[in-house]
Design a protein around this motif. Structure first.
Motif, short mmCIF file in Angstrom:
data_model
loop_
_atom_site.label_atom_id
_atom_site.label_comp_id
_atom_site.label_asym_id
_atom_site.label_seq_id
_atom_site.Cartn_x
_atom_site.Cartn_y
_atom_site.Cartn_z
N VAL A 253 6.16 -7.85 2.50
CA VAL A 253 5.71 -6.51 2.10
C VAL A 253 4.73 -6.60 0.93
O VAL A 253 3.67 -5.95 0.93
CB VAL A 253 6.92 -5.62 1.72
N MET B 192 0.83 -5.61 0.71
CA MET B 192 0.37 -4.67 -0.31
C MET B 192 -0.85 -5.23 -1.05
O MET B 192 -1.87 -4.56 -1.20
CB MET B 192 1.51 -4.41 -1.30
N PHE C 250 -3.93 -5.49 1.30
CA PHE C 250 -4.56 -4.18 1.56
C PHE C 250 -5.31 -3.70 0.32
O PHE C 250 -6.43 -3.19 0.42
CB PHE C 250 -3.51 -3.13 1.94
N TYR D 270 -9.18 -3.37 1.12
CA TYR D 270 -9.68 -1.99 1.28
C TYR D 270 -9.98 -1.35 -0.07
O TYR D 270 -9.90 -0.14 -0.23
CB TYR D 270 -8.65 -1.15 2.05
N PRO E 109 -12.67 7.36 4.09
CA PRO E 109 -12.20 6.66 5.28
C PRO E 109 -11.68 7.63 6.35
O PRO E 109 -11.20 8.72 6.03
CB PRO E 109 -11.06 5.78 4.76
N GLU E 110 -11.80 7.21 7.58
CA GLU E 110 -11.24 8.01 8.68
C GLU E 110 -9.73 7.80 8.74
O GLU E 110 -9.24 6.71 8.43
CB GLU E 110 -11.87 7.57 10.01
N PRO E 111 -8.97 8.82 9.11
CA PRO E 111 -7.52 8.64 9.25
C PRO E 111 -7.22 7.57 10.30
O PRO E 111 -7.95 7.44 11.28
CB PRO E 111 -7.03 10.01 9.72
N VAL E 112 -6.12 6.86 10.05
CA VAL E 112 -5.70 5.81 10.97
C VAL E 112 -4.72 6.40 11.96
O VAL E 112 -3.81 7.15 11.58
CB VAL E 112 -5.02 4.67 10.19
N GLU F 123 -1.52 6.40 14.09
CA GLU F 123 -0.28 5.67 13.85
C GLU F 123 0.07 4.82 15.05
O GLU F 123 -0.06 5.25 16.20
CB GLU F 123 0.83 6.66 13.51
N TRP G 131 9.39 -1.59 12.70
CA TRP G 131 9.95 -1.55 11.35
C TRP G 131 11.16 -0.63 11.23
O TRP G 131 11.80 -0.58 10.20
CB TRP G 131 8.89 -1.37 10.28
N ILE G 132 11.47 0.07 12.29
CA ILE G 132 12.78 0.72 12.33
C ILE G 132 13.81 -0.25 12.90
O ILE G 132 14.92 -0.39 12.38
CB ILE G 132 12.73 2.01 13.19
#
Lengths: 546, 115, 311, 220
Positions: C38, C42, C45, C49, C58-61, C63, C71-72
């Protein structure tokens, strides 16, 4: 009209205009002053504790002195700082503006909350100074507490009164969020900070009354020996622990949920990106608030409670761990393909992720039945909850204060000073508390005044404790540095623009550098979500095509 | 004006509910005098619960009110029950795997002769 | 790794310790991997970015359902494993073998005493090696907690009822017993030792410590001084603790908090034992329990007085 | 916008919002009351399940007839409160005053009965906690026979529960006294009667708590 006559600070003058104010922003500032003072007090007490433990044997405090100091440190930090701070300061200041309301639903009740909180604090201080010493620990376990000095009566009353402050704050926010949203502010356009404070409100309303009745019963136990909690009279001390933790475990969520909300806002704004899994984060705040009520018995695995309930509580504990973990993943994912701006608030947000993840993972460790038997009531637990409460809740608060500082004061602080302090805090914090994981897992019990006799079998305790103490000094210096540059900024800092961070929530987009007395010139009409940076032409200007 | 449009509960409805409440009080007082063994406690609680629901729905007008208020009340009751249930999960099962013996060890109880 | 000491855990010295440690290290390793993953993401990124221009928008990513599902699912599976594992070891910790050797433990502010089946009583716990031992514990006052780090066992000790721990020591050595539940002034001095001996040594020790009625009153008093934990507050070497030292006590003049004074004679000492709150010597707090009038026999008190006289 | 006594706070958009907000706030407050009492109910349940025979015997010392009387009195007061809401909604304020006075009277009767119950117990040594030392003979019951282990727990719970409930009744009486003066001065109208509504809700909750206390303490 001049600009000065337009904002909430200049609208009215004089001390009385503060003490009698019903303006949620001013009440927020009053909470900031109060909680800041208590935090300073609690922090000084903490350095006493660490100094005493820095070297073996009696260093600066005798046994009773040490026991009183750590008790007071716990009571002050838990009841007077971490529980009220984020809802009281930032919830009050930001939440109504973020949903486009002119004030909270019950402004006078809001002011009454602050006075109740102060009354509780003064009762605690009065009891401590004039009635007697309290050395029960902040947990007040019976029968030790019911046999302690009469100052316990004052302290329990203080917790009871301050509890009602917390209830009224939570109640106020729930109603405000339900009934006072601006046109267009639908539930799925609420900033995640609002969701978090809303979920916190639920916990405050449902859990706090139980600490109230617990304190009443403890009070009566001490005063009249009613025999509910005292085993010598046929009572059950473990029942007290159920009562206490039915509140105090959910209270951990009163502390951490608002910080999670702050982090969500910070990650979105400083990544200039939609917060990944918005719906999940929003609803999981509420889910965590509810699940938080089902796990209190994990504080009691070695207390003598039934194995059945230990097993149930351990299982439920992991249920709450999963959504918390997913939140962390979502926060990290928010930066993906974003535009990450490493200003001071964002540094704190990343620090939160680092520290809170350690706190959460060690929480799994102490939630596992067999492992907790060994770790329970050792420094491992002390380290774990400091990573969550301080590394999580307080770092979140500090990050939030840096973020909203320009809106609250109209001034900017020195960015370089901010980053240096953040680095000091990060180093100091980890040195202080990571060493305590080793101390604890090796077997050093918490609330120990001295560990000389353990050194024969555990010689490394001396070095570890010394390292922890040095870390606490570094941490203290970092925190004091914040105080210094904040005060400097307050008087000498450059004027802040209305939206220094390029944020998209209403408090930045629809108010001046300082909000008006009633927040807005006119009620905002909300047309997009809180993190829809790609639609925010009003913030950034029309998008360039290329 | 908004508040003028609120539902006004007819006197007749209120009176009927009041009558039922009195009747249930009589029932609970009478049945408690009769020894029904293990049934006494659940019966008394069912009657009390019914009375409480009547008061909440009609006297407190939840039946006609905004549903969020009902939700709030239900949540409160649910968490009071959670508190009770999880505490009893300990106190009723102390000593289940021999870690701790239940209850107290020193005091013994002898029954009082009833008049 | 399980049988080794590390910076994390002290050397294991009981049969259950190995199982607890294995689980501890499993969680530790998995947590470390997760944490590094993790934090790595972090940092990566935050660097990759980082903002390059004021006007970055930035454009929305979109999901990614697969990532979210994983990750659940992965944490759920991991916590299910550690829960079940922890549950099994917990039962192992909780259920003593039926042939366990039973020792009674009494905790009080701020000492332990251990009573063996043959009547011997000690302030340090002596146990035979490689034999299951079950402790039946209760407290005379507040909540204490019996904790032996080397054995990985712990249980709160309560007034008015019994709680238990059991263990089977695997190494002949001396280990610390500490009190893990905060119990007041001298909480951090509430120590004892666990002395793990061979079966023969243990039995010899038991025989030596049995009370066979041949002791002088002062010897008996010394034993009571040890058993009742008087030493926790009253030293024999002149150091001051929560209570006055016994060294040179008899015959000295005592100044009380109410301004009066008295010479410490037999009667004074007797009164101070059975009714400690009556007169408080200057410089001390009224913390001594008042229960000794009922928990000690008249003979015991006489023996104690005889013992204190000799100091 | 302003009719008799109507006050729209500047931060609300309209009366509907203001009324709904006040009512939701009140309900949240009532929920905190439920959880406050829940602690006592939990203590009751735990000790009752541990010592059922003691609790059954100890409750014989409470006079169920007085408990039943008080139940009826409180139910009646709830009824009058519900009626007063009905009439305030219709604007018949003179009836509201009468009904609220009747409510106040019922509350007073409740407290008087409670006073006799408490003083009856105190005079025979039935105190909460350390003072518990029952003696004397009442209605053919020899109190001294009830000096048994865990009977003090029952009476501690009884006194704390009914004591806290009694405090709530007293607070309610204060509120009704204040309301009556305001109704009489014509402060309320069908357009604005929020304080009456909220006090009514509070009073019904006090009633509901008693509905549970009565069987648990007096009957079973």
């Amino acid at each position: 009209m001049s600009e000065a006559s337009h904002n909430y600070l200049s609208a009215k003058k004089g001390l009385w205009s503060w003490l009698a104010t019903t303006d949620h922003k001013r009440i927020g500032i009053m909470y900031a002053i109060a909680c800041g003072t208590f935090f300073l007090l609690g922090g000084i007490l903490a350095t006493f504790v660490r100094t005493e433990l820095g070297t073996p044997g009696e260093t600066i405090l005798d046994q009773d002195g040490y026991n009183q100091i750590f008790t007071l440190h716990g009571v002050v930090m838990v009841f007077l700082v971490i529980i009220p701070a984020i809802p009281g300061i930032l919830g009050n200041f930001v939440l109504p503006i973020q949903i486009g309301a002119k004030d909270v639903a019950f402004p006078r009740l809001n002011l009454a909350s602050w006075y109740l909180f102060m009354a509780g604090a003064l009762m605690a201080v009065f009891g401590w100074l004039f009635v007697g010493n309290v050395d029960t620990g902040w947990t007040f376990y019976t029968p030790y507490s019911s046999g302690a000095s009469n100052a316990v009566l004052w302290l329990t009353s203080a917790v009871f009164v301050a509890g009602f402050a917390s209830i009224f704050t939570g109640l106020n926010f729930i109603v405000t969020v339900h009934k006072m949203r601006a046109p267009g502010m639908t539930w799925n356009r609420l900033p995640l900070f609002v969701w978090a404070i809303y979920a916190t409100g639920i916990v405050q309303v449902l859990a706090t009354p139980v600490i109230g009745i617990t304190m009443v019963l403890l009070f009566l136990e001490k005063l009249m020996q009613i025999g509910i909690f005292d085993p010598a009279l046929g009572g059950d001390p473990v029942l007290f622990q159920h009562f206490f933790w039915f509140y105090s475990h959910p209270a951990v969520y009163i502390m951490i949920l608002p910080a999670m909300g702050i982090i969500s806002d910070l990650m979105g704004t400083f990544s200039r990106q939609q917060v990944s899994g918005y719906t999940f984060i929003a609803l999981s705040s509420v889910a965590i608030a509810f699940l938080g009520f089902l796990v209190w018995g994990h504080h009691m695995f070695v207390s003598g409670q039934s194995a059945l309930s230990s097993i149930i509580f351990s299982m439920l504990t992991f249920l709450i761990g999963i959504p918390t973990g997913i939140k962390v993943f979502n926060w990290v994912a928010t930066m993906y393909k974003g535009s990450v701006w490493l200003r001071t608030p964002m540094i704190y947000a990343l620090m939160f992720l680092f520290l809170f993840t350690i706190g959460g993972l060690t929480g799994i460790m102490v939630g596992v039945l067999a492992v907790d038997v060994h770790l329970h009531d050792t420094y491992f637990v002390v380290a774990h909850f400091h990573y969550v409460m301080m590394g999580g809740a307080l770092i979140g608060l500090i990050g939030g204060l840096h973020y909203w500082w320009p809106k609250m004061t109209g001034r900017m602080y020195n960015e370089t000073a901010g980053i240096i302090a953040a680095v000091l805090i990060f180093i100091g914090f980890n040195l202080t508390f990571f060493t305590q994981f080793f101390l604890g897992s090796r077997g050093m019990p918490r609330r120990y005044h001295d560990y000389t006799e353990l050194l024969e079998n555990f010689p490394e305790f001396a070095a570890l404790n010394m390292a922890s103490t040095i870390g606490s000094y570094i941490l203290g210096i970092g925190l004091l540095m914040i105080l210094v540059y904040a005060l400097y900024s307050l008087f000498k800092g450059p004027k802040a623009p209305a939206n220094p961070w390029g944020a998209c929530t209403l408090e930045w987009t629809h108010t001046g550098p300082l909000p008006d007395e009633h927040n807005f010139h006119e009620t905002p009409l909300v047309t997009r979500g809180p993190y829809d940076f790609h639609l925010a032409d009003d913030v950034f200007g029309p998008k360039e095509e290329n | 004006m908004a508040q003028g449009q609120h539902h006004i509960i007819p006197i007749r409805t209120l009176a009927v509910v009041f009558g039922v409440l009195l009747f249930l009080t009589l029932v609970t007082a009478v049945t408690a005098r009769v020894d029904l063994g293990a049934l006494n406690v659940p019966l008394a609680l069912i009657i009390a619960g019914s009375k409480a629901i009547l008061v909440a729905l009609v006297f407190m007008a939840l039946k006609y009110d905004n549903k969020v208020n009902l939700l709030v009340l239900v949540l409160g009751v649910v968490f009071a029950v959670v508190f009770l249930a999880l505490t009893l999960a300990d106190t009723e099962f102390r000593g289940d795997i021999g870690i701790t013996e239940p209850g107290t060890t020193e005091l013994s109880v002898e029954p009082v002769e009833s008049e | 790794m399980n049988e080794q000491a590390s910076i994390w855990l002290p050397e294991p010295a009981s049969t259950v310790a190995g199982d607890v440690d294995a689980l501890f290290y499993f969680i530790l390793i998995v947590s470390t991997i997760l944490f590094v993953g993790v934090m790595g993401a972090m940092v990566a990124f935050a660097w990759r970015y980082r903002r390059r221009s004021e006007n970055d928008r930035p454009e929305p990513v979109r999901e990614n359902k697969l990532v979210e599902a994983s990750w659940i699912a992965i944490p759920s599976i991991l916590v299910a494993i550690v829960f079940i594992w922890g549950f099994r070891v917990f039962l192992e910790l909780g259920i003593a073998p039926p042939n366990a050797y039973e020792i009674n433990v009494t905790a009080r502010k701020w000492s332990w005493s251990f009573a063996y089946p043959n009547g011997a009583v000690s302030t340090d716990l002596h146990v035979p090696v490689n034999r299951p031992v079950k402790l039946r514990m209760s407290s005379e006052d507040v909540v204490h907690s019996f904790f032996v780090p080397a054995f990985r066992v712990k249980a709160d000790v309560l007034q008015g009822r019994y709680s238990y721990v059991w263990f089977e020591a695997t190494k002949r050595d001396t280990f610390n017993v500490v009190c893990a539940e905060y119990c007041g002034t001298a909480h951090s001095d509430m120590y004892a030792s666990v002395v793990v001996q061979s079966q023969d040594d243990f039995e010899n020790w038991l025989a030596e410590n049995m009370d066979d009625g041949s002791l002088t009153p002062a010897q008996r008093g010394e034993r009571i001084y040890q058993q009742q934990g008087c030493f926790a507050c009253h030293s024999l070497d002149g150091t001051t603790s929560a209570g006055p030292t016994f060294l040179g006590l008899v015959g000295s003049t005592r100044n009380f908090t109410d301004g009066t004074n008295a010479v410490a004679d037999d009667n004074y000492i007797r009164t101070a034992i059975v009714n400690p709150a009556q007169e408080i010597v200057e410089g001390f707090l009224p913390v001594m329990p008042g229960q000794y009038a009922t928990t000690l026999s008249a003979e015991d008190i006489d023996a104690l007085v005889a013992f204190i006289q000799e100091q | 916008m302003s009719s008799a006594g109507t006050t729209l706070k500047h931060y609300f958009v309209n009366h509907e919002q203001q009324f709904d907000a006040a009512k939701l706030g009140m309900w949240l407050f009532l929920v905190t009351e439920i959880l406050l009492f829940s602690g006592m109910f939990v203590a009751y349940a735990v000790y009752r399940s541990w010592h059922p025979e003691v609790f059954a015997q100890a409750s014989e010392l409470l006079d169920w007839r007085l408990g039943a009387l008080n139940t009826v009195v409180l139910l009646a007061s709830s009824f009058t409160v519900a009626l007063s809401i009905h009439f305030v909604q219709k604007g018949e304020n003179d009836k509201v005053v009468v009904l609220l006075l009747m409510t106040l009277l019922c509350a007073a009767i409740f407290m008087v009965v409670k006073y006799f119950e408490y003083s009856g117990k105190f005079s025979h040594g039935v105190f909460p906690g350390a003072g518990f030392e029952p003696h004397g003979i009442v209605d053919g019951k020899d109190y001294s026979k009830y000096d048994i282990p865990f009977a003090p727990q029952f009476f501690s719970i009884y006194f704390v529960m009914t004591g806290i409930h009694g405090v709530h009744v007293l607070v309610g009486m204060g509120l009704f006294g204040w309301l009556i003066t305001r109704v009489a001065r014509g402060h309320f109208s069908p357009q604005w009667y929020t304080p009456v509504e909220l006090t009514g809700l509070y009073w019904h909750l006090v009633d509901i708590i008693w509905i549970f206390l009565f069987p648990l303490l007096y009957l079973i």
